[in-house]
Design a protein around this motif. Structure first.
Motif, short mmCIF file in Angstrom:
data_model
loop_
_atom_site.label_atom_id
_atom_site.label_comp_id
_atom_site.label_asym_id
_atom_site.label_seq_id
_atom_site.Cartn_x
_atom_site.Cartn_y
_atom_site.Cartn_z
N LYS A 292 42.28 -3.80 33.27
CA LYS A 292 43.11 -4.17 32.13
C LYS A 292 44.52 -3.58 32.18
CE LYS A 292 41.24 -0.57 29.05
NZ LYS A 292 40.50 -0.35 27.78
N ASP A 293 44.83 -2.87 33.24
CA ASP A 293 46.20 -2.38 33.43
C ASP A 293 47.05 -3.56 33.87
OD1 ASP A 293 48.61 -1.31 34.32
OD2 ASP A 293 47.68 0.54 35.04
N GLU A 294 47.71 -4.18 32.93
CA GLU A 294 48.42 -5.44 33.19
C GLU A 294 49.51 -5.27 34.24
OE1 GLU A 294 50.94 -8.81 30.66
OE2 GLU A 294 49.58 -7.42 29.63
N LYS A 295 50.28 -4.21 34.15
CA LYS A 295 51.39 -4.01 35.09
C LYS A 295 50.87 -3.79 36.51
CE LYS A 295 54.75 -2.20 31.78
NZ LYS A 295 55.64 -1.05 31.42
N LYS A 296 49.73 -3.15 36.64
CA LYS A 296 49.19 -2.84 37.96
C LYS A 296 48.50 -4.05 38.59
CE LYS A 296 45.99 0.32 40.32
NZ LYS A 296 45.07 1.49 40.14
N TYR A 297 47.67 -4.74 37.79
CA TYR A 297 46.83 -5.81 38.35
C TYR A 297 47.36 -7.22 38.10
CZ TYR A 297 43.43 -2.02 38.87
OH TYR A 297 42.80 -0.86 39.22
N TRP A 298 48.13 -7.39 37.02
CA TRP A 298 48.59 -8.74 36.65
C TRP A 298 50.07 -8.69 36.31
CZ3 TRP A 298 44.44 -11.39 37.93
CH2 TRP A 298 43.19 -10.79 37.79
N PRO A 299 50.91 -8.39 37.29
CA PRO A 299 52.34 -8.16 37.04
C PRO A 299 53.09 -9.34 36.45
CG PRO A 299 51.90 -8.40 39.40
CD PRO A 299 50.57 -8.28 38.71
N ASN A 300 52.58 -10.55 36.62
CA ASN A 300 53.26 -11.71 36.05
C ASN A 300 52.89 -11.98 34.60
OD1 ASN A 300 54.70 -12.33 38.41
ND2 ASN A 300 52.96 -13.46 39.26
N GLY A 301 51.89 -11.24 34.10
CA GLY A 301 51.52 -11.37 32.70
C GLY A 301 50.22 -12.13 32.48
N GLN B 199 49.33 -16.24 32.98
CA GLN B 199 50.35 -16.87 33.82
C GLN B 199 49.73 -17.44 35.10
OE1 GLN B 199 53.61 -17.39 33.03
NE2 GLN B 199 53.08 -16.55 31.02
#
Length: 373
Positions: free
Chosen positions: A58-67, A70
């Protein structure tokens, strides 16, 4: 009703997977009879829409940088290749893009817009005087949409109190039909996800997040093996159908899309859009499911990314017929399906007749009145 819920008929698509360099099996039997094509497709692969409380990713910046929500690179690739497939299928019918022949509509979600753009890049590379940059074999093509709060067709999120009141009733009904086995699974999910899971739609939320994370190469927690994918899918597959559970919900949530397609086919048959050849709609799994159910298909299904419904209008002996095809994902061969209460191919006048009820909806009237339908 309980028997219906317990014997969930999850649609199994027994289709042939194809490589990115392989085109769809030929679906146009007679190109010379083809008059108009309407394609409704789901967007490509995306990031999760949400996380569960104990989600290790759930660490968005680490695992899902595009948001969240998206389109991923895999989603872009699949939709671009799907566009190439459609180009190969319809290149004789639509040799190249023109504003007079092609209209593209998308829901106002980023992933739907981007999916449409990727598909169009594959389907309509510039040719001849369309080439404006020798280093970039691509051309901008307009994609139309309305704000989500005004959308009544592709992602019906316009205000509709009656619809959501009906949906609440459906979820309440389903909760009363849950078996001890279902409740045991919900309790298990609540324990390990860290959040309260009590309904088919909450189960779908967990299933969707796990599916996306698995497809992106993340190792799922050990606890998921007891419920994912099959046990969870059995319940999750019911949720999308709750949006079109009864007739009034079919009219509100699925009727406008049916109305749009039948209207365009009628316009073409009556000579009012002579130059038009393709309507392309970029939307969501719920759009596809609601269209299926508004046409009275009975199966529960969860369309994969890039799933497509293809309608073709043919003219033979001065009469108009409609063919319908379905592909469960961007990488599966489409197959022809029989529209319920019609034949193959389905005469346009017959399609108009059997869909009259769901097409006759007046959104504002239906959404804000309280009488039973």
């Amino acid at each position: 009703m309980e028997l219906l819920i317990r014997k969930v008929n999850i649609l199994l698509i027994l289709a042939v997977y194809i490589s990115k360099d392989t085109i769809f099996a030929q679906i146009i039997e007679d190109t010379g009879s083809l008059e108009l094509v309407a394609i409704l497709h789901r967007h490509g692969d995306r990031a999760p829409l949400h996380f569960y409380k104990n989600d290790p990713y759930k660490d968005e910046k680490k695992y899902w940088p595009n948001g969240l929500g998206q389109l991923t690179n895999e989603g872009k690739r699949k939709l671009y290749n799907l566009g190439k497939v459609f180009r190969e299928e319809y290149k004789t019918f639509i040799p190249k893009y023109s504003a007079q022949a092609v209209r593209v509509n998308s829901s106002d979600m980023d992933r739907a817009h981007m999916s449409a753009a990727a598909l169009l890049a594959g389907m309509f590379p510039p040719e001849g005087n369309q080439i404006w940059n020798d280093q970039l074999i691509w051309q901008p093509i307009p994609i139309h949409s309305v704000p989500n709060t005004q959308d009544k067709i592709l992602a019906p999120l316009a205000p509709c109190p009656r619809f959501w009141a009906e949906h609440k009733k459906v979820l309440s009904l389903l909760s009363k039909l849950e078996t001890p086995k279902d409740k045991k699974m919900y309790k298990y999910l609540t324990k390990y996800t860290g959040q309260n899971i009590t309904s088919v739609c909450e189960a779908l939320s967990i299933y969707d997040t796990l599916l996306v994370e698995e497809r992106n190469g993340f190792i799922l927690p050990q606890w998921t093996k007891n419920v994912y994918p099959y046990r969870l899918l059995e319940k999750a597959s019911i949720c999308p159908s709750t949006f079109t559970w009864n007739n009034i919900m079919k009219r509100i949530f699925g009727g406008p899309m049916v109305k749009e397609i039948v209207h365009q086919f009628q316009e073409k048959s009556e000579g009012r859009i002579k130059d038009m050849k393709l309507f392309l709609y970029s939307a969501h799994d719920t759009t596809i499911i609601s269209l299926f159910r508004a046409l009275n298909f009975k199966n529960y299904l969860l369309p994969d990314y890039g799933a497509s419904i293809i309608f073709e209008l043919h003219k033979k002996n001065n009469k108009y017929y409609v063919k319908m095809f379905y592909a469960h994902s961007a990488e599966i061969v489409p197959y022809e399906v029989e529209i319920p209460k019609c034949i193959v191919p389905c005469p346009l006048h017959k399609l108009s007749h059997i869909t009259q009820y769901v097409r006759s909806v007046n959104w504002d009237t239906q959404c804000f009145e309280q009488k039973d339908d």
